[in-house]
Design an enzyme around this catalytic site. Structure first.
Site, PDB file in Angstrom:
ATOM      1  N   ASP A 232     -17.144  47.788 -33.238  1.00 12.32           N
ATOM      2  CA  ASP A 232     -18.247  47.284 -32.435  1.00 12.32           C
ATOM      3  C   ASP A 232     -18.575  48.318 -31.362  1.00 12.32           C
ATOM      4  OD1 ASP A 232     -16.289  47.190 -30.492  1.00 12.32           O
ATOM      5  OD2 ASP A 232     -16.487  45.064 -30.061  1.00 12.32           O
ATOM      6  N   ASP A 234     -18.948  48.534 -27.115  1.00  9.52           N
ATOM      7  CA  ASP A 234     -18.679  47.777 -25.887  1.00  9.52           C
ATOM      8  C   ASP A 234     -19.358  48.430 -24.701  1.00  9.52           C
ATOM      9  OD1 ASP A 234     -16.426  46.054 -27.115  1.00  9.52           O
ATOM     10  OD2 ASP A 234     -15.737  48.088 -27.517  1.00  9.52           O
ATOM     11  N   ASP A 356     -20.861  44.185 -27.656  1.00 10.74           N
ATOM     12  CA  ASP A 356     -20.372  43.350 -26.548  1.00 10.74           C
ATOM     13  C   ASP A 356     -20.945  43.875 -25.246  1.00 10.74           C
ATOM     14  OD1 ASP A 356     -18.880  41.574 -27.936  1.00 10.74           O
ATOM     15  OD2 ASP A 356     -16.921  42.341 -27.304  1.00 10.74           O
TER      16      ASP A 356
END
Ligand code: DCT
Ligand code: MG
Length: 432
Positions: A232, A234, A356
């Protein structure tokens, strides 16, 4: 004789180092000339762990067993394997014999057994049988769905669901995250590249600039540690004026949504209040900032540009269906459908990426950056070091000194390491 001079700098600097392997071997009167000797401090946050790994055969095996333990909710075993893997990752040369490992910290009986197996046979029989097991395979597939954790996967397996087809056919009720996770399964299981992370970074910066000038965006997680790919991306967002960041997340999310950048988002509110919460470490140190779990729609091949995805270029399976094609049997239909799906996927001009976003007040920013840079084990070890060795409580919000009964304020990561009595380790060397 392999290179044995490792970590001497930190030892010279007088940083706390456990009784070392070298000392133990000297006690046992074993010749150092036989093998490379390693002296390694026991906490991962005392070590410099770069992305170079001279023992990937061993760390791969130990990491797989750690992952399997975590997937089975055996957290204690998981951490033990993670610590052992991190220790092997920090060694400066390849391990060739078990005798090199005597006296090293973090290596329990079970981990040593696995290492011995790999050194002697090339593979660990436990790792091989785990990889082949129906349960492990199913846990991997099912927890590969965004929004599905080990507990949900276990429940589904007990109901006879081992793969995505069985899940789709089962009629299980999925929540919004899981539906999105299933829909974008392939994309979300494809590693995110640094170029893609940078492209998303530009979009996030644009969003933040549009809603509150002066806001700052920092790339954290694995990419800050210099990793080339990640699962992902962040980001940490703040504003130099304390308090200005309040209410920022909903505005950023609304902007991103209005521009068509979000395929999914769920925002959780900031629940940290120093005066109310006190220094006690919360159950999870990660979930108390205002945080947005999202799935971004990133235009492919334009990683350097932060352009808005164009709906009209969005190829669907129906667009590659050719009306003149004759289909006689179900099998042919199935084959064709598969081909169309593959063709559609290869024509797809965007991909889904997990992102995120976290908002932190500037007063907590240094702690947030430190907490969100990772690795997960490095963070865990920092908190364990703080508690066990310094009688302090460290979180992504603050550092509290239990002896002096006060908060220790910091505006940089360097200051936090100094409070903790640790040599400063830069992000690229926190890959434990
Ligand atoms: N973190 C933590 N404890 C957790 C989860 C996360 O300390 N239980 C911190 C450390 C890393 C950071 O948050 C981001 O988490 P991930 O994205 O899961 O880790 P990563 O290192 O960025 O890994 P990847 O490159 O696969 O995204
Ligand atoms: Mg990450």
């Amino acid at each position: 004789l392999l290179d044995v001079s490792w970590y001497t700098e930190s030892m010279r600097a007088g940083h706390p180092v456990e009784i070392t392997h070298r000392h133990k071997l000297q006690e046992q009167q074993i010749s150092e000339a036989e093998v490379a000797l390693f002296s390694v401090p026991s906490y991962a946050c005392q070590r410099r762990t770069t992305r170079d790994n001279h023992n990937s055969n061993l760390t791969d095996a130990l990491s797989l067993l750690a992952e399997n333990a975590e997937l089975n909710n055996e957290d204690g075993r998981g951490v033990a394997f993670r610590r052992a893997a991190a220790l092997m990752k920090a060694l400066p040369t390849q391990v060739i014999s078990m005798s090199q490992l005597r006296g090293l910290p973090c290596l329990g009986e079970h981990s040593l057994r696995v290492i011995k197996d790999v050194l002697e046979n090339g593979v660990s029989s436990e790792v091989e049988s785990t990889k082949q097991s129906k349960r492990y395979k199913a846990l991997k597939i099912l927890t590969g769905i965004f929004g599905v954790g080990a507990k949900t996967a276990d429940r589904w397996i007990r109901e006879g669901i081992y793969n995505l087809e069985q899940l789709r056919d089962s009629g299980q009720t999925l929540n919004r995250a899981q539906k999105s996770g299933l829909e974008h399964y392939d994309d979300l299981n494809e590693p995110v590249t640094k170029a893609e992370a940078d492209a998303i970074g530009e979009i996030v910066q644009k969003a933040v600039d549009s809603v509150l000038t002066g806001s700052q965006v920092a790339l954290t997680g694995g990419f800050r540690r210099g990793k080339l790919t990640g699962h992902d991306v962040d980001f940490l967002i703040t504003h130099p004026e304390e308090g200005k960041e309040v209410g920022l997340m909903p505005k950023v999310v609304a902007w991103l949504e209005s521009q068509g950048f979000l395929l999914y988002q769920k925002t959780t509110r900031n629940s940290y209040l120093e005066s109310k919460d006190g220094p006690a470490r919360p159950a999870s140190n990660m979930d108390r900032f205002e945080r947005c779990f999202s799935i971004f729609k990133l235009t492919k091949g334009k990683e350097q540009e932060s352009t808005q995805p164009e709906e009209q270029n969005d190829l669907k399976t129906k667009d590659v269906l050719r009306p003149h094609m004759q289909v006689d049997t179900d099998q042919q239909l199935c084959e064709l459908s598969k081909n169309y799906q593959m063709e559609a996927a290869s024509h797809k001009i965007w991909r889904a990426v997990r992102v995120d976003l976290v908002v932190s007040p500037i007063s907590q920013f240094a702690f947030a950056v430190l907490g969100w840079t990772g690795s997960k084990l490095f963070e865990r070890e920092l908190r364990r070091w703080a508690g066990h060795e310094k009688n302090m409580s460290l979180s992504s919000h603050a550092l509290f000194d239990n002896t002096q009964n006060k908060y220790l304020r910091a505006t940089s990561e360097e200051e936090i390491f100094a409070y903790l009595g640790l040599e400063y380790i830069p992000p690229s060397e926190r890959n434990a």
